[in-house]
Design an enzyme around this catalytic site. Structure first.
Site, mmCIF file in Angstrom:
data_model
loop_
_atom_site.group_PDB
_atom_site.id
_atom_site.type_symbol
_atom_site.label_atom_id
_atom_site.label_comp_id
_atom_site.label_asym_id
_atom_site.label_seq_id
_atom_site.Cartn_x
_atom_site.Cartn_y
_atom_site.Cartn_z
ATOM 1 N N LYS A 37 0.850 -1.196 0.000
ATOM 2 C CA LYS A 37 0.000 0.000 0.000
ATOM 3 C C LYS A 37 0.882 1.241 0.000
ATOM 4 C CE LYS A 37 -3.418 2.180 2.966
ATOM 5 N NZ LYS A 37 -2.668 3.441 2.869
ATOM 6 N N LYS A 61 7.139 0.374 0.937
ATOM 7 C CA LYS A 61 7.577 -0.611 -0.065
ATOM 8 C C LYS A 61 8.768 -0.120 -0.864
ATOM 9 C CE LYS A 61 4.353 0.857 -3.531
ATOM 10 N NZ LYS A 61 5.304 1.823 -4.045
ATOM 11 N N LYS A 76 3.816 7.644 -8.762
ATOM 12 C CA LYS A 76 4.523 8.697 -8.027
ATOM 13 C C LYS A 76 5.976 8.829 -8.526
ATOM 14 C CE LYS A 76 4.166 8.304 -3.433
ATOM 15 N NZ LYS A 76 5.417 8.478 -2.766
ATOM 16 N N ASP A 118 -2.126 -0.404 -3.677
ATOM 17 C CA ASP A 118 -3.384 0.059 -3.078
ATOM 18 C C ASP A 118 -4.585 -0.585 -3.741
ATOM 19 O OD1 ASP A 118 -1.384 2.165 -2.411
ATOM 20 O OD2 ASP A 118 -3.105 2.972 -1.341
#
Ligand code: SF4
Length: 291
Positions: A14, A19, A45, A131
């Site tokens: 998530k 991570k 991102k 997610d």
């Protein structure tokens, strides 16, 4: 996948759960041990590899494709700590397109550029946003890109919920050649109950925990330096934790197809743990079900 060059491993988690930090420290630990490593950020991102490169951003594959049409490997890759080859797949223009298709396009391009045959990696790590394990973000485990997937989770319910969703996707795709689960990485464990809770989640879903990463000030400090813990605090216990995890992931090829919990069972399980934690904090001791 027998025709692949190197071991291809997807690490899901998530957003915000650690991570990318975990993946980058694994890459750094493997590179430090003399292995040839590629890390591919598969998160819109696009900051997966920053701490391997002194906090520097990298032009993404998709942005470069959009701007120039034609892409050379040197345009979209850069060498980071101890030679880790860093690549960011990038994401769609906000509001337009599919991030997952972007991952697919990026991986196709890297194959066209003969990246794996040229670089001859021992390990390729895909850092994937977990997610929503939709058709898009399932690409690395669905289309034969990665052989094994690991999930990074804390003891927070939403992180475990995301992990359970990854298990559902693996359960669906592994029987037809998709990636299998290598294991669960318990991140940011601090309270004693956190390890017990994640262990129990793994047991209930027929999986296993392959590493416990304690919450540590060294992680935050290293990130502020734009470095991995392996680089910033090589002699620390935290660095040793990452080295041990990296060695285990690379050498231990055992994998499974998980048994995800269904919605009501996951909720009931979480509620039971909520009660156990409350009783433990309140000093209520029971004969069984210790934390
Ligand atoms: S498949 Fe996933 S990544 Fe693609 S548009 Fe749908 S939700 Fe977004």
């Amino acid at each position: 996948m027998s025709d692949k060059v190197g071991k291809h491993i997807a690490i899901y988690g998530k957003g915000g759960i650690g991570k990318s930090t975990t993946t980058s420290n694994i890459s750094a630990a493997l590179a430090e041990a003399g292995l040839r490593v590629i890390q591919i950020g598969c998160d819109p991102k696009s900051d997966s590899t920053n701490i391997l490169r002194g906090g520097e951003e990298l032009p993404t594959v998709l942005d470069t494709l959009r701007e120039h049409g034609k892409v050379r490997l040197e345009d979209i890759s850069a060498t980071g700590y101890k030679g880790v080859l860093c690549i960011e797949a990038g994401g769609p223009v906000p509001g337009v397109g599919c991030a997952g298709r972007g991952i697919n396009a990026a991986v196709d391009l890297l194959q066209e550029l003969n990246l794996f045959e040229t670089f001859k990696p021992d390990a390729v790590l895909y850092d994937v946003l977990g997610d929503v394990v939709c058709g898009g973000f399932a690409v690395p485990i669905r289309d034969g890109i990665a052989d094994r997937a690991f999930v990074v989770t804390s003891s927070d319910f939403m992180a475990l919920f995301a992990a359970n969703n990854l298990f559902k996707a693996i359960n669906k795709y592994a029987p037809s050649g998709g990636a299998r689960l290598g294991g669960v990485i318990a991140n940011s464990v601090l309270a004693p109950y956190a390890t017990s809770l994640i262990d129990d989640f793994a047991e209930r879903t027929g999986t296993r925990v392959v590493g416990y990463i304690p919450r540590s000030i060294e992680v935050s400090q290293s990130e502020l330096y734009g470095q991995t813990v392996i680089e910033a605090s090589p002699g620390s216990e935290q660095a040793q934790v990452y080295r041990k995890l990296a060695g285990f992931i690379l050498e231990n090829e055992a994998s499974c197809i998980p048994n995800p919990l269904n919605g009501p069972d996951l909720k009931n399980w979480a509620r039971e743990w909520g009660d156990r934690i409350f009783k433990s904090e309140a000093g209520i001791v029971e004969a069984s079900g210790g934390i």
